[in-house]
Design an enzyme around this catalytic site. Sequence first.
Site, PDB file in Angstrom:
ATOM      1  N   ARG A   1      52.665  53.260 -68.357  1.00 33.38           N
ATOM      2  CA  ARG A   1      53.810  52.547 -67.765  1.00 33.38           C
ATOM      3  C   ARG A   1      54.888  52.181 -68.796  1.00 33.38           C
ATOM      4  O   ARG A   1      56.057  52.060 -68.443  1.00 33.38           O
ATOM      5  CB  ARG A   1      53.315  51.284 -67.033  1.00 33.38           C
ATOM      6  CG  ARG A   1      54.388  50.642 -66.130  1.00 33.38           C
ATOM      7  CD  ARG A   1      53.780  49.631 -65.176  1.00 33.38           C
ATOM      8  NE  ARG A   1      54.727  49.086 -64.221  1.00 33.38           N
ATOM      9  CZ  ARG A   1      55.262  47.864 -64.276  1.00 33.38           C
ATOM     10  NH1 ARG A   1      54.928  47.054 -65.253  1.00 33.38           N
ATOM     11  NH2 ARG A   1      56.101  47.457 -63.366  1.00 33.38           N
TER      12      ARG A   1
ATOM     13  N   ILE B   1      61.664  49.030 -61.275  1.00 35.83           N
ATOM     14  CA  ILE B   1      60.376  49.725 -61.234  1.00 35.83           C
ATOM     15  C   ILE B   1      59.451  48.748 -60.514  1.00 35.83           C
ATOM     16  O   ILE B   1      59.411  47.552 -60.835  1.00 35.83           O
ATOM     17  CB  ILE B   1      59.862  50.092 -62.647  1.00 35.83           C
ATOM     18  CG1 ILE B   1      58.437  50.672 -62.586  1.00 35.83           C
ATOM     19  CG2 ILE B   1      59.903  48.931 -63.625  1.00 35.83           C
ATOM     20  CD1 ILE B   1      57.968  51.288 -63.920  1.00 35.83           C
ATOM     21  N   SER B   2      58.738  49.234 -59.513  1.00 34.86           N
ATOM     22  CA  SER B   2      57.909  48.347 -58.693  1.00 34.86           C
ATOM     23  C   SER B   2      56.831  47.674 -59.533  1.00 34.86           C
ATOM     24  O   SER B   2      56.358  48.207 -60.538  1.00 34.86           O
ATOM     25  CB  SER B   2      57.258  49.129 -57.556  1.00 34.86           C
ATOM     26  OG  SER B   2      58.234  49.675 -56.702  1.00 34.86           O
ATOM     27  N   GLN B   3      56.430  46.521 -59.060  1.00 28.20           N
ATOM     28  CA  GLN B   3      55.328  45.765 -59.660  1.00 28.20           C
ATOM     29  C   GLN B   3      54.036  46.571 -59.449  1.00 28.20           C
ATOM     30  O   GLN B   3      53.844  47.124 -58.360  1.00 28.20           O
ATOM     31  CB  GLN B   3      55.259  44.473 -58.864  1.00 28.20           C
ATOM     32  CG  GLN B   3      54.518  43.365 -59.447  1.00 28.20           C
ATOM     33  CD  GLN B   3      54.506  42.177 -58.487  1.00 28.20           C
ATOM     34  OE1 GLN B   3      55.143  42.208 -57.435  1.00 28.20           O
ATOM     35  NE2 GLN B   3      53.777  41.162 -58.857  1.00 28.20           N
ATOM     36  N   PRO B   4      53.144  46.634 -60.456  1.00 27.50           N
ATOM     37  CA  PRO B   4      51.894  47.377 -60.275  1.00 27.50           C
ATOM     38  C   PRO B   4      51.129  46.969 -59.007  1.00 27.50           C
ATOM     39  O   PRO B   4      50.549  47.810 -58.320  1.00 27.50           O
ATOM     40  CB  PRO B   4      51.101  47.031 -61.537  1.00 27.50           C
ATOM     41  CG  PRO B   4      52.147  46.791 -62.560  1.00 27.50           C
ATOM     42  CD  PRO B   4      53.295  46.148 -61.837  1.00 27.50           C
TER      43      PRO B   4
END
Length: 200
Positions: free
Chosen positions: A23, A49-52
């Site tokens: 990431r 960028i999306s949160q995991p």
Amino acid sequence: MQELRELELCNEEVLAAINKVPRHFFLDSTFEQFAYTNKAFPIASGQTISQPQTVAQQTQLLLCKSGDKVLEIGTGSGYQCAVLCELGMKVHSIERQKELFDLTAPFLIKLGYSPDLYYGDGYKGKEVYAPYQGIIVTCGAPKVPEALLKQLAIGGRLVIPIGDGESQRMITYDRLGENEYSMKDHGFAAFVPMLEAKAR
Ligand code: SAH
């Protein structure tokens, strides 16, 4: 990420795929040290960028397996796309912003992933390669795009955050037959809005 395991949002297979994706390469170097924390970060063109945790939840909800053809709306940084590739899915992904498309397409190839990427409008989907076993929308849609429902395989599932503005509900649509769908609400979601076709 241990934090994700504790949240019990997804199975071990999804967790393993998330752990395989580096990431830190997907983030601006300013945030690199936080790459493996459970947070969303800004990327180019005012996007995130999306949160995991969100990636884990959406990937799990998609219910797809290795070899399945899936369509992603909103390539963005390519992070969600890379996770789907790690799971062995045949990924097609559409990005509406040229700047992001131009950055992410060569970057994913450099990392060794080989999804099919398109610069285009996610509201239309990608009919030529339909039907898809899974469709995952990674931006908040004001309502469900008809084209995406039509491009779903019978037995397939669409995962889409629906709502106006910055907050949505995470909704799944299962295609049960030619004109039959079942819908389920999986709770609160917060995505950047899905952009209309015109604002190029
Ligand atoms: N999946 C991405 C999330 C990026 S944020 C990741 O893992 O990083 C959402 C993305 O959706 C943005 O890149 C935005 O430009 C894109 N987007 C917004 N509206 C869209 C549309 N109509 N069609 C395709 N992509 C769209």
